[in-house]
Design a protein around this motif. Structure first.
Motif, PDB file in Angstrom:
ATOM      1  N   ARG A  68      15.576  36.608 -17.187  1.00  6.23           N
ATOM      2  CA  ARG A  68      14.410  35.864 -16.725  1.00  6.23           C
ATOM      3  C   ARG A  68      14.610  34.353 -16.822  1.00  6.23           C
ATOM      4  O   ARG A  68      14.077  33.592 -16.002  1.00  6.23           O
ATOM      5  N   VAL A  69      15.381  33.924 -17.835  1.00  2.36           N
ATOM      6  CA  VAL A  69      15.638  32.495 -17.973  1.00  2.36           C
ATOM      7  C   VAL A  69      16.402  31.966 -16.764  1.00  2.36           C
ATOM      8  O   VAL A  69      16.109  30.890 -16.241  1.00  2.36           O
ATOM      9  N   ALA A  70      17.372  32.733 -16.300  1.00  2.00           N
ATOM     10  CA  ALA A  70      18.147  32.322 -15.128  1.00  2.00           C
ATOM     11  C   ALA A  70      17.249  32.214 -13.901  1.00  2.00           C
ATOM     12  O   ALA A  70      17.427  31.322 -13.061  1.00  2.00           O
ATOM     13  N   VAL A  71      16.276  33.114 -13.786  1.00  2.00           N
ATOM     14  CA  VAL A  71      15.318  33.048 -12.678  1.00  2.00           C
ATOM     15  C   VAL A  71      14.515  31.759 -12.761  1.00  2.00           C
ATOM     16  O   VAL A  71      14.356  31.042 -11.769  1.00  2.00           O
ATOM     17  N   LEU A  72      14.002  31.447 -13.949  1.00  2.00           N
ATOM     18  CA  LEU A  72      13.196  30.242 -14.124  1.00  2.00           C
ATOM     19  C   LEU A  72      13.999  28.968 -13.868  1.00  2.00           C
ATOM     20  O   LEU A  72      13.504  28.019 -13.257  1.00  2.00           O
ATOM     21  N   VAL A  73      15.229  28.951 -14.326  1.00  2.00           N
ATOM     22  CA  VAL A  73      16.088  27.783 -14.100  1.00  2.00           C
ATOM     23  C   VAL A  73      16.321  27.585 -12.604  1.00  2.00           C
ATOM     24  O   VAL A  73      16.224  26.470 -12.083  1.00  2.00           O
ATOM     25  N   ALA A  74      16.621  28.675 -11.895  1.00  2.00           N
ATOM     26  CA  ALA A  74      16.864  28.568 -10.456  1.00  2.00           C
ATOM     27  C   ALA A  74      15.607  28.129  -9.720  1.00  2.00           C
ATOM     28  O   ALA A  74      15.671  27.320  -8.776  1.00  2.00           O
ATOM     29  N   LEU A  75      14.459  28.645 -10.137  1.00  2.00           N
ATOM     30  CA  LEU A  75      13.204  28.251  -9.499  1.00  2.00           C
ATOM     31  C   LEU A  75      12.901  26.782  -9.776  1.00  2.00           C
ATOM     32  O   LEU A  75      12.454  26.045  -8.888  1.00  2.00           O
ATOM     33  N   ALA A  76      13.157  26.336 -11.003  1.00  2.00           N
ATOM     34  CA  ALA A  76      12.951  24.935 -11.351  1.00  2.00           C
ATOM     35  C   ALA A  76      13.876  24.028 -10.542  1.00  2.00           C
ATOM     36  O   ALA A  76      13.466  22.956 -10.074  1.00  2.00           O
ATOM     37  N   GLU A  77      15.119  24.451 -10.349  1.00  2.00           N
ATOM     38  CA  GLU A  77      16.066  23.672  -9.551  1.00  2.00           C
ATOM     39  C   GLU A  77      15.585  23.574  -8.103  1.00  2.00           C
ATOM     40  O   GLU A  77      15.692  22.522  -7.469  1.00  2.00           O
ATOM     41  N   ARG A  78      15.051  24.677  -7.582  1.00  2.00           N
ATOM     42  CA  ARG A  78      14.541  24.643  -6.211  1.00  2.00           C
ATOM     43  C   ARG A  78      13.338  23.717  -6.115  1.00  2.00           C
ATOM     44  O   ARG A  78      13.179  22.984  -5.145  1.00  2.00           O
ATOM     45  N   ASN A  79      12.471  23.747  -7.127  1.00  6.12           N
ATOM     46  CA  ASN A  79      11.322  22.845  -7.134  1.00  6.12           C
ATOM     47  C   ASN A  79      11.767  21.382  -7.134  1.00  6.12           C
ATOM     48  O   ASN A  79      11.200  20.549  -6.423  1.00  6.12           O
ATOM     49  N   LEU A  80      12.774  21.081  -7.948  1.00  2.00           N
ATOM     50  CA  LEU A  80      13.294  19.717  -7.994  1.00  2.00           C
ATOM     51  C   LEU A  80      13.830  19.297  -6.637  1.00  2.00           C
ATOM     52  O   LEU A  80      13.560  18.188  -6.160  1.00  2.00           O
ATOM     53  N   GLU A  81      14.577  20.181  -6.004  1.00  2.00           N
ATOM     54  CA  GLU A  81      15.144  19.855  -4.696  1.00  2.00           C
ATOM     55  C   GLU A  81      14.041  19.612  -3.668  1.00  2.00           C
ATOM     56  O   GLU A  81      14.144  18.697  -2.840  1.00  2.00           O
ATOM     57  N   ARG A  82      12.980  20.396  -3.730  1.00  2.00           N
ATOM     58  CA  ARG A  82      11.889  20.210  -2.772  1.00  2.00           C
ATOM     59  C   ARG A  82      11.149  18.905  -3.016  1.00  2.00           C
ATOM     60  O   ARG A  82      10.721  18.242  -2.061  1.00  2.00           O
ATOM     61  N   MET A  83      10.996  18.530  -4.273  1.00  2.00           N
ATOM     62  CA  MET A  83      10.381  17.236  -4.573  1.00  2.00           C
ATOM     63  C   MET A  83      11.258  16.097  -4.067  1.00  2.00           C
ATOM     64  O   MET A  83      10.767  15.145  -3.442  1.00  2.00           O
TER      65      MET A  83
END
Length: 217
Positions: A68-83
């Motif tokens: 689950r941590v890997a999922v959250l990290v990947a989602l956070a990275e995608r959020n950063l890229e979108r910002m």
């Protein structure tokens, strides 16, 4: 043409659909993870819930994310890229003044909070307790983007002190925008306005309000 060169492109052609399908699966899993975060909260996200929401097997999730941590990290990275993409779209516009550019940057941040699922709760992952994994501070990344913008669009070179002021201004702005969305899905306008005022006080005085003639395009 040398006949021996012809097989090379065919390898790329065979690989591209596989890579595209994998990228599509990852995006679908992250979309599912974002929906789970919105509906159940970060602390309740599990790989099983992601699989269920995505209509995939748990094995498919584990193929790309070990936990689950890997999922959250990947989602956070995608959020950063979108910002970053949202702000980059603002920075390619030829704003006539620095305050107008700042207002547009805040607008891009606000829209990201409003439009990107999970951003309000997860943001870019800086506040996550990820155990041994370490999340780098985000503000310096945006400082690099701003320094490039100031140089290319305004002809302004920044020194170390100005970069530090930029980082403080961006960090403070981010904190106030984040707080504005803590209990208000649209963003509390009082804190959004305070964020603009802080950024302008911390950053605006460093740079001219009008574009120098040498930097006009």
């Amino acid at each position: 043409m040398n006949d021996r060169s012809s097989p090379a492109p065919s390898v790329t052609v065979r690989n591209e659909p596989v890579q595209a399908r994998a990228a599509h699966r990852i995006e679908a899993l992250l979309d599912a993870a974002a929906a789970v975060v919105v509906e159940h909260g970060i602390e309740h996200l599990t790989t099983a819930l992601v699989a269920e929401r995505a209509g995939a097997s748990i094995g498919t999730v584990y193929r790309y994310f070990p936990d689950r941590v890997a999922v959250l990290v990947a989602l956070a990275e995608r959020n950063l890229e979108r910002m970053r993409l949202a702000i980059e779209r603002v920075l390619i516009v030829d704003h006539p003044s620095w305050p107008e550019a700042m207002d547009a940057i805040v607008g891009a941040m606000v829209e990201t909070f409003r439009e990107v699922p999970s951003f309000r709760m997860l943001r870019t992952g800086e506040g996550l307790d990820l155990g041994p994994q370490h999340r780098e501070a985000v503000a310096p990344l945006f400082v690099d983007d701003m320094v490039e913008y100031l140089q290319e669009r305004w002809g302004i070179e920044t020194d170390a002190e100005q970069r530090q002021r930029l980082e403080l201004g961006i960090g403070g702005l981010d904190a106030l925008v984040t707080y504005a969305f803590l209990h208000d899905a649209d963003g509390d306008p009082r804190y959004l306005q305070m964020g603009v005022q802080l950024a302008q006080a911390q950053i605006g005085e460093l740079f001219p309000t009008e574009r120098p003639a040498t930097a006009q395009r």
